[in-house]
Design a protein around this motif. Structure first.
Motif, PDB file in Angstrom:
ATOM      1  N   GLY A  22       0.765  -1.236   0.000  1.00  0.00           N
ATOM      2  CA  GLY A  22       0.000   0.000   0.000  1.00  0.00           C
ATOM      3  C   GLY A  22       0.794   1.283   0.000  1.00  0.00           C
ATOM      4  N   GLU A  23       2.093   1.201   0.170  1.00  0.00           N
ATOM      5  CA  GLU A  23       2.881   2.429   0.191  1.00  0.00           C
ATOM      6  C   GLU A  23       3.394   2.751  -1.212  1.00  0.00           C
ATOM      7  OE1 GLU A  23       5.837   1.273   3.006  1.00  0.00           O
ATOM      8  OE2 GLU A  23       4.661   2.024   4.684  1.00  0.00           O
ATOM      9  N   TRP A  24       3.411   4.012  -1.509  1.00  0.00           N
ATOM     10  CA  TRP A  24       3.883   4.511  -2.799  1.00  0.00           C
ATOM     11  C   TRP A  24       5.237   3.915  -3.164  1.00  0.00           C
ATOM     12  CZ3 TRP A  24       3.365   7.210  -7.168  1.00  0.00           C
ATOM     13  CH2 TRP A  24       4.456   7.866  -7.696  1.00  0.00           C
ATOM     14  N   TRP A  25       6.175   3.962  -2.231  1.00  0.00           N
ATOM     15  CA  TRP A  25       7.533   3.502  -2.510  1.00  0.00           C
ATOM     16  C   TRP A  25       7.567   2.011  -2.800  1.00  0.00           C
ATOM     17  CZ3 TRP A  25       9.996   7.527  -3.766  1.00  0.00           C
ATOM     18  CH2 TRP A  25       9.850   8.718  -3.072  1.00  0.00           C
ATOM     19  N   THR A  26       6.709   1.251  -2.155  1.00  0.00           N
ATOM     20  CA  THR A  26       6.680  -0.189  -2.367  1.00  0.00           C
ATOM     21  C   THR A  26       6.323  -0.517  -3.810  1.00  0.00           C
ATOM     22  OG1 THR A  26       6.098  -0.555  -0.058  1.00  0.00           O
ATOM     23  CG2 THR A  26       5.602  -2.340  -1.593  1.00  0.00           C
ATOM     24  N   PHE A  40      20.290  -2.895  -4.083  1.00  0.00           N
ATOM     25  CA  PHE A  40      19.956  -1.719  -3.280  1.00  0.00           C
ATOM     26  C   PHE A  40      20.316  -0.430  -4.014  1.00  0.00           C
ATOM     27  CE2 PHE A  40      20.518   1.476  -0.042  1.00  0.00           C
ATOM     28  CZ  PHE A  40      19.531   1.190   0.892  1.00  0.00           C
ATOM     29  N   ASP A  41      21.548  -0.357  -4.527  1.00  0.00           N
ATOM     30  CA  ASP A  41      21.982   0.885  -5.180  1.00  0.00           C
ATOM     31  C   ASP A  41      21.171   1.174  -6.443  1.00  0.00           C
ATOM     32  OD1 ASP A  41      23.258  -1.348  -6.367  1.00  0.00           O
ATOM     33  OD2 ASP A  41      24.993  -0.163  -6.993  1.00  0.00           O
ATOM     34  N   GLN A  42      20.706   0.147  -7.134  1.00  0.00           N
ATOM     35  CA  GLN A  42      19.851   0.354  -8.312  1.00  0.00           C
ATOM     36  C   GLN A  42      18.510   0.962  -7.901  1.00  0.00           C
ATOM     37  OE1 GLN A  42      19.839  -3.767  -9.588  1.00  0.00           O
ATOM     38  NE2 GLN A  42      21.052  -3.237 -11.413  1.00  0.00           N
ATOM     39  N   PHE A  43      17.917   0.389  -6.845  1.00  0.00           N
ATOM     40  CA  PHE A  43      16.645   0.928  -6.365  1.00  0.00           C
ATOM     41  C   PHE A  43      16.824   2.377  -5.932  1.00  0.00           C
ATOM     42  CE2 PHE A  43      15.936  -3.659  -4.938  1.00  0.00           C
ATOM     43  CZ  PHE A  43      15.167  -3.980  -6.032  1.00  0.00           C
ATOM     44  N   GLN A  44      17.886   2.626  -5.188  1.00  0.00           N
ATOM     45  CA  GLN A  44      18.102   3.969  -4.660  1.00  0.00           C
ATOM     46  C   GLN A  44      18.302   4.973  -5.798  1.00  0.00           C
ATOM     47  OE1 GLN A  44      21.437   4.487  -1.947  1.00  0.00           O
ATOM     48  NE2 GLN A  44      20.112   5.761  -0.677  1.00  0.00           N
ATOM     49  N   MET A  53      14.952   4.774   4.528  1.00  0.00           N
ATOM     50  CA  MET A  53      13.588   4.489   4.069  1.00  0.00           C
ATOM     51  C   MET A  53      13.592   3.270   3.149  1.00  0.00           C
ATOM     52  SD  MET A  53      10.369   5.883   4.153  1.00  0.00           S
ATOM     53  CE  MET A  53      10.563   7.624   4.352  1.00  0.00           C
ATOM     54  N   LEU A  54      14.558   3.204   2.240  1.00  0.00           N
ATOM     55  CA  LEU A  54      14.640   2.067   1.317  1.00  0.00           C
ATOM     56  C   LEU A  54      14.914   0.784   2.091  1.00  0.00           C
ATOM     57  CD1 LEU A  54      14.632   0.866  -1.508  1.00  0.00           C
ATOM     58  CD2 LEU A  54      17.034   1.595  -1.736  1.00  0.00           C
ATOM     59  N   THR A  55      15.805   0.840   3.063  1.00  0.00           N
ATOM     60  CA  THR A  55      16.096  -0.324   3.899  1.00  0.00           C
ATOM     61  C   THR A  55      14.831  -0.815   4.582  1.00  0.00           C
ATOM     62  OG1 THR A  55      18.387   0.364   4.266  1.00  0.00           O
ATOM     63  CG2 THR A  55      17.436  -1.153   5.882  1.00  0.00           C
ATOM     64  N   ALA A  56      14.052   0.103   5.141  1.00  0.00           N
ATOM     65  CA  ALA A  56      12.816  -0.273   5.824  1.00  0.00           C
ATOM     66  C   ALA A  56      11.813  -0.903   4.857  1.00  0.00           C
ATOM     67  CB  ALA A  56      12.202   0.945   6.507  1.00  0.00           C
ATOM     68  N   ARG A  57      11.662  -0.328   3.670  1.00  0.00           N
ATOM     69  CA  ARG A  57      10.705  -0.854   2.697  1.00  0.00           C
ATOM     70  C   ARG A  57      11.125  -2.241   2.212  1.00  0.00           C
ATOM     71  NH1 ARG A  57       8.752   2.675   4.943  1.00  0.00           N
ATOM     72  NH2 ARG A  57       7.637   4.458   4.143  1.00  0.00           N
TER      73      ARG A  57
END
Length: 158
Positions: A22-26, A40-44, A53-57
């Motif tokens: 349900g979260e935008w970032w997800t 990780f670096d690609q997503f970021q 925030m990315l780590t948490a998601r």
């Protein structure tokens, strides 16, 4: 699920699905995953989300079984995030969301379209009932209480 959610929503498949994605970032992380990104670096870089925030998601997606965290490098240890079967099953949801938005735009205004990789032909996805072939947006299709419905859900759809 948070305690502020109505009892009825705790068993509603729409509400519980939102707990996963349900979260935008997800949704943006999943979009990147379906485009082949795993690191990780690609997503970021693609999303522009802060590290914390990315780590948490990503942790939430792993905890919910949508992504699997795998080591791809030993020294230093680095991980990639790979879609699970549950995660891959979300692809039609994202395709439908993109199609919904594109349907509101003129064809010339669409920045991303779904195409057949073999022919290059643009595809307009549809969600249909396999038995009748009818689009599920047809008003004849309605929600109803299912076998596991509690009292409030049964009352809602009585």
């Amino acid at each position: 699920m948070p305690a502020r959610v109505r009892v009825e929503d705790r068993e509603c498949p729409l509400s519980t699905a939102m707990a996963y994605v349900g979260e935008w970032w997800t949704i943006l992380i999943l979009h990147d995953c379906f485009d082949g990104y795993t690191r990780f670096d690609q997503f970021q870089e693609n999303i522009g989300l802060s590290s914390s925030m990315l780590t948490a998601r990503l942790r939430t997606l792993v905890d919910n079984g949508v992504l699997e965290r795998r080591a791809y490098q030993e020294r230093p240890v680095r991980h990639e995030y790979v879609l699970t079967d549950l995660g891959r099953s979300l692809r039609p949801v994202l395709v439908a969301m993109a199609a919904w938005r594109n349907a509101q735009l003129a064809p010339a205004d669409r920045a991303m379209v779904l195409v057949d990789a073999e022919t290059g032909r643009e595809v307009e996805p549809a969600v249909v009932d396999p038995e009748t072939g009818l689009d599920v947006s047809d008003p004849r299709f309605v929600f109803a209480a299912g076998p596991a419905a509690g009292e409030q859900m049964r009352a809602r759809y009585a």
